[in-house]
Scaffold this motif. Structure first.
Motif, PDB file in Angstrom:
ATOM      1  N   ALA A  45       1.940 -10.290 -12.294  1.00 11.75           N
ATOM      2  CA  ALA A  45       1.692 -11.090 -11.097  1.00 11.75           C
ATOM      3  C   ALA A  45       0.260 -10.899 -10.634  1.00 11.75           C
ATOM      4  O   ALA A  45      -0.370  -9.883 -10.918  1.00 11.75           O
ATOM      5  N   ASP A  46      -0.262 -11.880  -9.933  1.00 11.74           N
ATOM      6  CA  ASP A  46      -1.599 -11.822  -9.368  1.00 11.74           C
ATOM      7  C   ASP A  46      -1.570 -11.440  -7.891  1.00 11.74           C
ATOM      8  O   ASP A  46      -2.549 -10.950  -7.351  1.00 11.74           O
ATOM      9  N   VAL A  47      -0.445 -11.727  -7.228  1.00  6.56           N
ATOM     10  CA  VAL A  47      -0.323 -11.498  -5.792  1.00  6.56           C
ATOM     11  C   VAL A  47       0.984 -10.766  -5.517  1.00  6.56           C
ATOM     12  O   VAL A  47       2.040 -11.143  -6.040  1.00  6.56           O
ATOM     13  N   LEU A  48       0.894  -9.729  -4.699  1.00 11.89           N
ATOM     14  CA  LEU A  48       2.068  -9.012  -4.222  1.00 11.89           C
ATOM     15  C   LEU A  48       2.238  -9.378  -2.755  1.00 11.89           C
ATOM     16  O   LEU A  48       1.309  -9.197  -1.958  1.00 11.89           O
ATOM     17  N   ILE A  49       3.390  -9.926  -2.408  1.00 14.52           N
ATOM     18  CA  ILE A  49       3.653 -10.334  -1.027  1.00 14.52           C
ATOM     19  C   ILE A  49       4.818  -9.508  -0.497  1.00 14.52           C
ATOM     20  O   ILE A  49       5.849  -9.378  -1.153  1.00 14.52           O
ATOM     21  N   ALA A  50       4.617  -8.948   0.693  1.00 16.84           N
ATOM     22  CA  ALA A  50       5.676  -8.156   1.316  1.00 16.84           C
ATOM     23  C   ALA A  50       5.659  -8.406   2.819  1.00 16.84           C
ATOM     24  O   ALA A  50       4.636  -8.749   3.393  1.00 16.84           O
ATOM     25  N   ALA A  51       6.808  -8.233   3.430  1.00 16.07           N
ATOM     26  CA  ALA A  51       6.917  -8.419   4.875  1.00 16.07           C
ATOM     27  C   ALA A  51       7.723  -7.284   5.487  1.00 16.07           C
ATOM     28  O   ALA A  51       8.736  -6.856   4.933  1.00 16.07           O
ATOM     29  N   ASP A  52       7.220  -6.816   6.600  1.00 16.08           N
ATOM     30  CA  ASP A  52       7.907  -5.805   7.410  1.00 16.08           C
ATOM     31  C   ASP A  52       8.249  -4.551   6.613  1.00 16.08           C
ATOM     32  O   ASP A  52       9.375  -4.084   6.623  1.00 16.08           O
ATOM     33  N   VAL A  53       7.261  -4.006   5.912  1.00 21.70           N
ATOM     34  CA  VAL A  53       7.500  -2.822   5.075  1.00 21.70           C
ATOM     35  C   VAL A  53       6.817  -1.559   5.605  1.00 21.70           C
ATOM     36  O   VAL A  53       7.045  -0.478   5.075  1.00 21.70           O
ATOM     37  N   VAL A  54       6.001  -1.682   6.639  1.00 21.14           N
ATOM     38  CA  VAL A  54       5.326  -0.516   7.212  1.00 21.14           C
ATOM     39  C   VAL A  54       6.052  -0.158   8.506  1.00 21.14           C
ATOM     40  O   VAL A  54       5.682  -0.584   9.586  1.00 21.14           O
ATOM     41  N   TYR A  55       7.124   0.608   8.369  1.00 22.42           N
ATOM     42  CA  TYR A  55       7.926   0.899   9.558  1.00 22.42           C
ATOM     43  C   TYR A  55       8.311   2.362   9.703  1.00 22.42           C
ATOM     44  O   TYR A  55       8.737   2.775  10.767  1.00 22.42           O
ATOM     45  N   THR A  56       8.165   3.159   8.664  1.00 24.30           N
ATOM     46  CA  THR A  56       8.500   4.571   8.764  1.00 24.30           C
ATOM     47  C   THR A  56       7.551   5.387   7.900  1.00 24.30           C
ATOM     48  O   THR A  56       7.172   4.956   6.809  1.00 24.30           O
ATOM     49  N   VAL A  57       7.178   6.566   8.377  1.00 30.09           N
ATOM     50  CA  VAL A  57       6.213   7.383   7.639  1.00 30.09           C
ATOM     51  C   VAL A  57       6.757   7.824   6.290  1.00 30.09           C
ATOM     52  O   VAL A  57       5.989   8.032   5.350  1.00 30.09           O
ATOM     53  N   GLU A  58       8.060   7.947   6.151  1.00 30.74           N
ATOM     54  CA  GLU A  58       8.648   8.404   4.890  1.00 30.74           C
ATOM     55  C   GLU A  58       8.389   7.434   3.738  1.00 30.74           C
ATOM     56  O   GLU A  58       8.332   7.840   2.582  1.00 30.74           O
ATOM     57  N   CYS A  59       8.242   6.159   4.025  1.00 39.49           N
ATOM     58  CA  CYS A  59       8.038   5.170   2.958  1.00 39.49           C
ATOM     59  C   CYS A  59       6.573   5.022   2.559  1.00 39.49           C
ATOM     60  O   CYS A  59       6.259   4.491   1.496  1.00 39.49           O
ATOM     61  N   ILE A  60       5.656   5.505   3.380  1.00 37.09           N
ATOM     62  CA  ILE A  60       4.221   5.249   3.164  1.00 37.09           C
ATOM     63  C   ILE A  60       3.699   5.764   1.823  1.00 37.09           C
ATOM     64  O   ILE A  60       3.023   5.010   1.122  1.00 37.09           O
ATOM     65  N   PRO A  61       3.969   7.005   1.400  1.00 30.94           N
ATOM     66  CA  PRO A  61       3.405   7.452   0.115  1.00 30.94           C
ATOM     67  C   PRO A  61       3.815   6.572  -1.068  1.00 30.94           C
ATOM     68  O   PRO A  61       2.961   6.176  -1.872  1.00 30.94           O
ATOM     69  N   ASP A  62       5.096   6.242  -1.185  1.00 32.40           N
ATOM     70  CA  ASP A  62       5.548   5.387  -2.286  1.00 32.40           C
ATOM     71  C   ASP A  62       5.007   3.969  -2.149  1.00 32.40           C
ATOM     72  O   ASP A  62       4.640   3.330  -3.143  1.00 32.40           O
ATOM     73  N   LEU A  63       4.945   3.464  -0.928  1.00 31.42           N
ATOM     74  CA  LEU A  63       4.422   2.124  -0.681  1.00 31.42           C
ATOM     75  C   LEU A  63       2.959   2.027  -1.114  1.00 31.42           C
ATOM     76  O   LEU A  63       2.576   1.127  -1.868  1.00 31.42           O
ATOM     77  N   VAL A  64       2.148   2.979  -0.690  1.00 26.81           N
ATOM     78  CA  VAL A  64       0.723   2.952  -1.028  1.00 26.81           C
ATOM     79  C   VAL A  64       0.512   3.187  -2.525  1.00 26.81           C
ATOM     80  O   VAL A  64      -0.334   2.548  -3.143  1.00 26.81           O
ATOM     81  N   ALA A  65       1.291   4.073  -3.123  1.00 25.17           N
ATOM     82  CA  ALA A  65       1.164   4.308  -4.573  1.00 25.17           C
ATOM     83  C   ALA A  65       1.488   3.034  -5.348  1.00 25.17           C
ATOM     84  O   ALA A  65       0.819   2.711  -6.340  1.00 25.17           O
ATOM     85  N   THR A  66       2.484   2.304  -4.902  1.00 27.52           N
ATOM     86  CA  THR A  66       2.862   1.057  -5.571  1.00 27.52           C
ATOM     87  C   THR A  66       1.765   0.014  -5.419  1.00 27.52           C
ATOM     88  O   THR A  66       1.388  -0.652  -6.389  1.00 27.52           O
ATOM     89  N   VAL A  67       1.240  -0.145  -4.208  1.00 30.09           N
ATOM     90  CA  VAL A  67       0.156  -1.108  -3.986  1.00 30.09           C
ATOM     91  C   VAL A  67      -1.056  -0.735  -4.833  1.00 30.09           C
ATOM     92  O   VAL A  67      -1.678  -1.596  -5.467  1.00 30.09           O
ATOM     93  N   SER A  68      -1.387   0.547  -4.884  1.00 30.90           N
ATOM     94  CA  SER A  68      -2.522   1.007  -5.674  1.00 30.90           C
ATOM     95  C   SER A  68      -2.343   0.684  -7.151  1.00 30.90           C
ATOM     96  O   SER A  68      -3.256   0.178  -7.809  1.00 30.90           O
ATOM     97  N   LYS A  69      -1.175   0.968  -7.683  1.00 33.29           N
ATOM     98  CA  LYS A  69      -0.938   0.684  -9.099  1.00 33.29           C
ATOM     99  C   LYS A  69      -0.995  -0.819  -9.363  1.00 33.29           C
ATOM    100  O   LYS A  69      -1.580  -1.263 -10.347  1.00 33.29           O
ATOM    101  N   PHE A  70      -0.404  -1.597  -8.479  1.00 34.55           N
ATOM    102  CA  PHE A  70      -0.426  -3.052  -8.650  1.00 34.55           C
ATOM    103  C   PHE A  70      -1.871  -3.568  -8.659  1.00 34.55           C
ATOM    104  O   PHE A  70      -2.266  -4.308  -9.553  1.00 34.55           O
ATOM    105  N   LEU A  71      -2.648  -3.192  -7.657  1.00 34.94           N
ATOM    106  CA  LEU A  71      -4.024  -3.689  -7.553  1.00 34.94           C
ATOM    107  C   LEU A  71      -4.890  -3.225  -8.716  1.00 34.94           C
ATOM    108  O   LEU A  71      -5.734  -3.969  -9.201  1.00 34.94           O
ATOM    109  N   SER A  72      -4.693  -2.009  -9.187  1.00 40.17           N
ATOM    110  CA  SER A  72      -5.529  -1.486 -10.267  1.00 40.17           C
ATOM    111  C   SER A  72      -5.121  -2.013 -11.637  1.00 40.17           C
ATOM    112  O   SER A  72      -5.842  -1.806 -12.615  1.00 40.17           O
ATOM    113  N   SER A  73      -4.013  -2.726 -11.715  1.00 40.86           N
ATOM    114  CA  SER A  73      -3.591  -3.279 -13.006  1.00 40.86           C
ATOM    115  C   SER A  73      -4.267  -4.611 -13.308  1.00 40.86           C
ATOM    116  O   SER A  73      -4.025  -5.204 -14.343  1.00 40.86           O
TER     117      SER A  73
END
Length: 140
Positions: A45-73
């Motif tokens: 994919a060229d674009v990753l679209i997400a909604a309402d995913v930044v809501y708890t600190v527990e999800c942030i590390p996995d969320l950011v790691a996923t975005v980083s891997k997606f963008l760097s691919s």
């Protein structure tokens, strides 16, 4: 996912009217962290679209790691972008999110709904002043 599939299907005419191949739009489930640990995206994919995913600190590390891997691919000729619709609920959660993005060299540009171009009728039907759009790219 059913609601997302429906939303894409009702907007196919809008895409076709603008010369966009509707077969190029795909929908799938993406588990934060799972994508970051494996190359499990079966449809590039060229674009990753997400909604309402930044809501708890527990999800942030996995969320950011996923975005980083997606963008760097992506490649230099085919840079990727992540678009998040976010509701600003908790200042400390967003501060952590932004710090983690910065550590991964991810630039985040926020726009309010008022700054976004009118694209789909949803803005007319359900205006939300608390929603911001975050466009994420890798810094150079």
């Amino acid at each position: 996912l059913e609601n997302l599939i429906y939303n894409v299907s009702i907007n196919n005419k809008w895409l076709e009217d603008r010369g966009i191949d509707t077969d190029s739009v795909s929908i799938g489930n993406l588990e934060w962290g799972e994508y970051a640990e494996h190359d499990c995206c079966s449809h590039p994919a060229d674009v990753l679209i997400a909604a309402d995913v930044v809501y708890t600190v527990e999800c942030i590390p996995d969320l950011v790691a996923t975005v980083s891997k997606f963008l760097s691919s992506g490649s230099s000729t085919n840079a990727k972008v992540a678009l998040f619709a976010t509701t600003y609920r908790n200042r400390s959660t967003f501060a952590l999110f932004e710090r983690e993005l910065e550590k991964k060299r991810i630039m985040c540009d926020y726009k309010s709904q008022d700054e976004m171009p009118y694209v789909f009728p949803c803005y007319f039907n359900q205006p939300r002043s608390d929603v911001r759009i975050c466009t994420m790219t890798l810094s150079e």
